[in-house]
Scaffold this motif. Structure first.
Motif, mmCIF file in Angstrom:
data_model
loop_
_atom_site.group_PDB
_atom_site.id
_atom_site.type_symbol
_atom_site.label_atom_id
_atom_site.label_comp_id
_atom_site.label_asym_id
_atom_site.label_seq_id
_atom_site.Cartn_x
_atom_site.Cartn_y
_atom_site.Cartn_z
ATOM 1 N N ALA A 1 36.486 44.018 38.516
ATOM 2 C CA ALA A 1 37.551 43.015 38.536
ATOM 3 C C ALA A 1 37.488 42.209 37.251
ATOM 4 N N ILE A 2 38.615 42.110 36.549
ATOM 5 C CA ILE A 2 38.714 41.233 35.383
ATOM 6 C C ILE A 2 39.510 40.007 35.829
ATOM 7 N N LYS A 3 38.814 38.888 36.009
ATOM 8 C CA LYS A 3 39.487 37.666 36.485
ATOM 9 C C LYS A 3 39.960 36.848 35.299
ATOM 10 N N LEU A 4 41.270 36.784 35.128
ATOM 11 C CA LEU A 4 41.831 35.907 34.112
ATOM 12 C C LEU A 4 43.046 35.184 34.677
ATOM 13 N N HIS A 5 43.440 34.121 33.996
ATOM 14 C CA HIS A 5 44.587 33.323 34.410
ATOM 15 C C HIS A 5 45.813 33.919 33.748
ATOM 16 N N THR A 6 46.689 34.541 34.534
ATOM 17 C CA THR A 6 47.864 35.198 33.971
ATOM 18 C C THR A 6 49.011 34.236 33.687
ATOM 19 N N ASN B 1 37.459 51.720 34.799
ATOM 20 C CA ASN B 1 37.731 51.498 36.221
ATOM 21 C C ASN B 1 37.928 50.012 36.534
ATOM 22 N N SER B 2 38.728 49.347 35.708
ATOM 23 C CA SER B 2 38.916 47.901 35.867
ATOM 24 C C SER B 2 40.361 47.551 36.191
ATOM 25 N N SER B 3 40.525 46.407 36.836
ATOM 26 C CA SER B 3 41.837 45.840 37.144
ATOM 27 C C SER B 3 41.784 44.339 36.904
ATOM 28 N N ILE B 4 42.898 43.767 36.495
ATOM 29 C CA ILE B 4 43.028 42.315 36.478
ATOM 30 C C ILE B 4 43.175 41.840 37.923
ATOM 31 N N VAL B 5 42.539 40.724 38.256
ATOM 32 C CA VAL B 5 42.664 40.169 39.601
ATOM 33 C C VAL B 5 43.127 38.721 39.519
ATOM 34 N N GLU B 6 43.912 38.333 40.501
ATOM 35 C CA GLU B 6 44.446 36.985 40.600
ATOM 36 C C GLU B 6 44.584 36.617 42.074
ATOM 37 N N THR B 7 44.992 35.374 42.347
ATOM 38 C CA THR B 7 45.380 34.948 43.694
ATOM 39 C C THR B 7 46.619 34.080 43.575
ATOM 40 N N ASN C 1 36.343 44.446 47.403
ATOM 41 C CA ASN C 1 36.583 45.829 47.008
ATOM 42 C C ASN C 1 35.988 46.157 45.643
ATOM 43 N N TYR C 2 35.401 45.157 44.986
ATOM 44 C CA TYR C 2 34.911 45.337 43.617
ATOM 45 C C TYR C 2 33.385 45.294 43.571
ATOM 46 N N ASP C 3 32.837 46.068 42.646
ATOM 47 C CA ASP C 3 31.391 46.121 42.442
ATOM 48 C C ASP C 3 30.907 45.108 41.412
#
Length: 343
Positions: free
Chosen positions: A83-88, A111-117, A175-177
């Motif tokens: 998970a790549i956590k950044l402020h979009t 195998n990375s994705s940007i993640v947000e909430t 879901n992320y390692d």
């Protein structure tokens, strides 16, 4: 990562509403150890100090090549699904991390994705539908973006928390390692500043429960109905730290931090186009496996910078330095660090 642990949290991930979200625990616990990095010369404040020191790597060059170079110094524990956590950011925000730089970084992390909430306030990212449209407007279309609370929340423990013994986060976090916390360091209207800690404290908490817990908003109210009961400043810094601790405890050695110190408005990227124009010069990029050390170093660089008056005033008027004290009290990292230039 222990698969049984991840499977456990998946099972526990259904939405939880009620008194459990505000459970209280006493005392402090130890944070999981951070991944080791190679040492160098101690230059923090020009003072030699006794005891262990975290490593914070630094470059004054703000571009994809140097971001990747820094990451490669700290990424020993980053593998599996990342998970790549950044402020979009809100629509057309002028200060968010440049998309071309983020794209090159994402391409470098397998195998990375940007993640947000979703957000607690009623802006462009308040609903999942609105959030997805905002991602398109802002150009976050080059890779998967996982809105982690799209399908609910998961309660993760806050080890040693004084205010919470568990925190509600976006369900998909389990879901992320591993996690890479890629942060645009800047000011913030409530926190004083937004560094790595704020990025995951607010950015990983789900909109329906977790963000209300952090801000002290009753679960049956919306933010705009509850300004009179929102936590006071020191309490907010402490609850943010405990929220962030749930994330770093979950990932353990499999989380690292990068702070990009460019276009540092006194306002967060959640202010969108209304954010104040930055008055402090760009500084560079920092990287560490230690969340307290990297935010401490970033704050120190702000205080050492010319033309820092506006950002320092924002930090101090909101008691932002209490973020660092709260992380120290929770044993989330080391406030003694070596600032190691790679230039």
């Amino acid at each position: 990562m222990d698969i049984s642990r991840r499977d456990f949290f998946k099972v526990a991930g259904s939405t939880v509403i009620g008194a459990a979200a505000y459970s209280i625990a006493g005392g402090f616990g130890s944070a999981l150890a951070q991944a080791p990095v190679v040492g160098s010369t101690q230059i923090t404040n020009g003072i030699q100090s006794v005891g262990s020191k975290a490593k914070v790597y630094f470059t004054k060059h703000i571009d994809a090549a140097h971001l990747i170079k820094l990451y490669d110094l700290i990424n020993e524990g980053i593998y599996g699904k990342v998970a790549i956590k950044l402020h979009t950011g809100e629509k057309n925000g002028p200060n968010i991390i440049p998309r071309d730089m983020a794209k090159a970084f994402w391409q470098h992390v397998p195998n990375s994705s940007i993640v947000e909430t979703n957000t607690l306030y009623k802006g462009d990212r308040y609903t999942t539908e609105g959030h997805k449209e905002t991602l398109k407007v802002n150009g976050w279309t080059f890779c998967p973006v996982d809105i982690m609370d799209e399908y609910g929340n998961v309660m993760l423990p806050v080890r040693g928390g004084r205010h919470f013994k568990e925190m509600s986060l976006g369900k998909n976090i389990v879901n992320y390692d591993a996690m890479v916390v890629l942060t645009h360091f800047k000011g913030h209207a409530m926190g004083g500043y937004g560094g790595s800690m704020k990025n995951i404290a607010i950015g990983c908490a789900d909109a329906k429960i977790g963000k209300k817990m952090v801000h002290g908003v009753p679960l049956d109210k919306e933010l705009d109905e509850a300004w009179d009961v929102v936590y006071k400043q020191d309490m907010l810094m402490e609850t943010m730290a405990e929220s962030a601790k749930a994330t770093i405890d979950y990932f353990g050695k499999h989380i690292v931090f990068l702070n990009v110190m460019r276009r540092m408005s006194v306002d967060c990227d959640c202010a969108g186009t209304s954010a104040a124009e930055p008055t402090i010069p760009d500084i560079g990029i920092l990287a560490s496996t230690d969340i307290l050390a990297i935010d401490q170093a970033s704050v120190d660089l702000v205080y050492a910078s010319p033309h820092n008056k506006d950002l320092v005033e924002r930090i101090e008027s909101r008691h932002g330095l209490h973020q660092l004290a709260a992380m120290h009290d929770l044993k989330m990292g080391n406030d003694k660090y070596e600032l190691i230039s790679i230039d």
